[in-house]
Design a protein around this motif. Structure first.
Motif, short mmCIF file in Angstrom:
data_model
loop_
_atom_site.label_atom_id
_atom_site.label_comp_id
_atom_site.label_asym_id
_atom_site.label_seq_id
_atom_site.Cartn_x
_atom_site.Cartn_y
_atom_site.Cartn_z
N VAL A 132 0.86 -1.19 0.00
CA VAL A 132 0.00 0.00 0.00
C VAL A 132 0.89 1.24 0.00
CG1 VAL A 132 -1.86 1.26 1.14
CG2 VAL A 132 -1.78 -1.24 1.30
N HIS A 133 0.61 2.16 -0.94
CA HIS A 133 1.37 3.41 -1.03
C HIS A 133 0.38 4.57 -0.89
CE1 HIS A 133 4.77 1.05 -2.36
NE2 HIS A 133 4.06 0.56 -3.39
N TYR A 134 0.54 5.31 0.20
CA TYR A 134 -0.37 6.43 0.47
C TYR A 134 0.23 7.73 -0.06
CZ TYR A 134 -2.53 3.13 3.73
OH TYR A 134 -3.14 2.03 4.29
N GLY A 135 -0.43 8.34 -1.04
CA GLY A 135 0.02 9.62 -1.55
C GLY A 135 -0.65 10.77 -0.81
N THR A 136 -0.20 11.98 -1.11
CA THR A 136 -0.82 13.18 -0.53
C THR A 136 -2.04 13.54 -1.37
OG1 THR A 136 1.33 13.95 0.25
CG2 THR A 136 -0.46 15.58 0.15
N ILE A 137 -3.23 13.44 -0.77
CA ILE A 137 -4.47 13.68 -1.53
C ILE A 137 -5.42 14.56 -0.71
CG2 ILE A 137 -4.35 11.55 -2.89
CD1 ILE A 137 -6.29 10.27 -0.90
N ASP A 138 -6.31 15.23 -1.42
CA ASP A 138 -7.33 16.05 -0.76
C ASP A 138 -8.47 15.17 -0.26
OD1 ASP A 138 -5.98 18.38 -1.29
OD2 ASP A 138 -6.99 18.69 -3.23
N ASP A 139 -9.22 15.69 0.70
CA ASP A 139 -10.42 14.99 1.16
C ASP A 139 -11.47 14.99 0.05
OD1 ASP A 139 -9.18 14.68 3.56
OD2 ASP A 139 -10.35 16.18 4.65
N LEU A 140 -12.33 13.96 0.09
CA LEU A 140 -13.37 13.80 -0.93
C LEU A 140 -14.72 13.60 -0.25
CD1 LEU A 140 -11.50 11.23 -3.19
CD2 LEU A 140 -11.86 13.63 -3.76
N GLN A 141 -15.80 13.85 -1.01
CA GLN A 141 -17.15 13.50 -0.55
C GLN A 141 -17.37 12.02 -0.83
OE1 GLN A 141 -19.42 15.29 1.02
NE2 GLN A 141 -18.35 17.26 0.99
N LEU A 142 -17.36 11.20 0.21
CA LEU A 142 -17.39 9.74 0.04
C LEU A 142 -18.44 9.11 0.95
CD1 LEU A 142 -13.54 9.02 0.12
CD2 LEU A 142 -14.98 9.27 -1.92
N THR A 185 -2.51 5.63 -3.84
CA THR A 185 -3.31 6.85 -4.03
C THR A 185 -2.38 7.99 -4.40
OG1 THR A 185 -3.16 7.43 -1.68
CG2 THR A 185 -5.10 6.18 -2.39
N TYR A 186 -2.85 8.88 -5.28
CA TYR A 186 -2.05 10.05 -5.65
C TYR A 186 -2.97 11.07 -6.33
CZ TYR A 186 -2.01 7.65 -10.23
OH TYR A 186 -2.37 7.00 -11.38
N THR A 187 -2.42 12.23 -6.56
CA THR A 187 -3.18 13.31 -7.21
C THR A 187 -2.67 13.51 -8.63
OG1 THR A 187 -3.50 14.44 -5.08
CG2 THR A 187 -3.82 15.75 -7.07
N GLU A 188 -3.62 13.68 -9.53
CA GLU A 188 -3.29 13.93 -10.94
C GLU A 188 -4.13 15.11 -11.42
OE1 GLU A 188 -4.52 11.26 -14.40
OE2 GLU A 188 -2.45 10.61 -14.04
N GLY A 189 -3.51 16.29 -11.50
CA GLY A 189 -4.27 17.49 -11.81
C GLY A 189 -5.24 17.80 -10.69
N LYS A 190 -6.52 17.88 -11.02
CA LYS A 190 -7.55 18.15 -10.01
C LYS A 190 -8.22 16.87 -9.53
CE LYS A 190 -8.67 22.82 -11.62
NZ LYS A 190 -9.77 23.72 -12.10
#
Length: 377
Positions: free
Chosen positions: A266-276, A306-311
């Protein structure tokens, strides 16, 4: 009947305008006399100039002379292509004529002019103007006809697409009905067999009752999963971090991997919170993790990242199995489609439905070294 063509005549002497009218008088022309360069400019700004074939312009006028008037007419978009003929009695020098051409004229005539020469020149410009008008109208007609054809073709295409979509829905309903019948019939057949046997023996052992309860639970699970496919199912969204949901499930997926001799990374990236919806996202991850683990041989590794790609926030799930056959890729997510001997074909369909309710997209890459799913929030 053809529309009359406009001829603009600009001269500060009324007698000169009367002379031009006498020479050019024709039922095919509408002669418009203007007494100054300023009047000419006001007319060009106020009127629709599409029907003007030529402008006859005196050079020597009080106020704005012919050269200045011509330059301003040529600078305007709607009048820049109208031919201008200068008519003058003042200066016949080459420099003066050159100045007229530089101002935008197409011809230069000296007074006194021969009436027939002027008439022939104006007639020639009128014929060119009518030719361009006819060409324009012809092209407009072609555009109208082509547009009409495209509208009809588009309406036919839309109707065909609707019919195909309807047939596809009916076909899907048929496949789903057959899938439900097949999956529910199996546990029902088992229960029916035990009940018939009980009727003969007048008794049921605890073992038989346990088997029947297990089959009923299996049938209930199939129905529950099927209901999870509904796109209008209520979701309870709240702002939270995807990494936290994965972390809470990591021990469970790790245990599943260890039981079958496989590995979890498991690789945890820096991501924003989401409506889940916490429960639905857990179900999506677990379904995909189990699919990935079952697709691999012992020793294989299943990776969650998990990671961020653009928005967008990306959830990446990668296995080291043998990949998905190309002919099966388009069918993924279709209810009751499965390549497993004991699968119901609902697990991945539920994942696609959950993604849709979260307005997420599912993409995949598959090859002989494994499959990667990308869920893009």
């Amino acid at each position: 009947m053809e529309t009359k063509i406009d001829i603009l005549m600009v001269d500060d002497h009324p007698e000169n305008l009367l002379t031009l009218e006498a020479v050019l008088s024709s039922p095919d022309y509408r002669l418009i006399g203007l007494k100054s360069g300023e009047d000419a400019l006001r007319y060009t700004m106020r009127e629709d100039m599409q029907n003007v074939a030529v402008i006859l312009l005196d050079v020597q006028m009080p106020g704005m002379n012919g050269f200045e008037t011509a330059k301003l007419i040529k600078n305007r978009e709607k009048t820049k292509d109208i031919p201008i003929i200068f008519i003058t009695a003042i200066n016949k020098s080459a420099d003066h004529v050159l100045q007229g051409y530089q101002a935008g004229s197409i011809d230069y005539m000296f007074k006194p002019f021969h009436p027939d020469v002027l008439k022939l020149k104006v007639d020639a410009f009128v014929k060119m103007h009518r030719f361009h008008q006819n060409q324009y109208e012809f092209l407009e007609q072609i555009v109208r006809e082509r547009t009409s054809e495209l509208i009809i073709a588009n309406e036919e295409r839309v109707a065909w697409e609707k019919e195909m979509a309807k047939l596809a829905r009916l076909n899907l309903i048929g496949e789903m009905a057959a899938g439900i019948a097949h999956e529910i019939r199996n546990p029902m057949t088992t229960i029916r067999g035990f009940l018939q046997m009980s009727k003969k023996n007048q008794s049921l052992t605890v073992d038989y009752i346990d088997i029947m309860l297990e089959e009923l639970n299996r049938a209930n699970g199939i129905i529950t999963e099927f209901l999870s496919l509904a796109k209008n199912k209520t979701t309870h969204l709240k702002r939270q971090n995807l990494n936290e949901i994965i972390a809470s499930m990591e021990p469970l997926i790790q245990a599943e991997a260890m039981l079958s001799g496989k590995h979890l990374h498991v690789h945890y990236g820096t991501i924003d919170d989401l409506q889940l919806d916490d429960k639905e996202i857990r179900q999506l991850i677990l379904n995909m993790a189990i699919n990935g683990l079952e697709a691999m041989s012992p020793g294989g590794a299943f990776t969650i990242s998990t990671y961020t790609e653009g928005k967008k926030v990306i959830l990446k799930l990668e296995d080291q199995g043998s990949g998905i056959k190309e002919e099966y890729v388009e069918k993924l997510g279709t209810p009751f489609f499965t390549t497993k001997e004991t699968g119901t074909g609902l697990g991945l369909a539920v994942c696609y439905s959950i993604a849709a309710r979260h307005k997420a997209e599912i993409e995949l890459k598959s090859g002989d070294k494994g499959t990667v799913f990308f869920i893009k929030f």
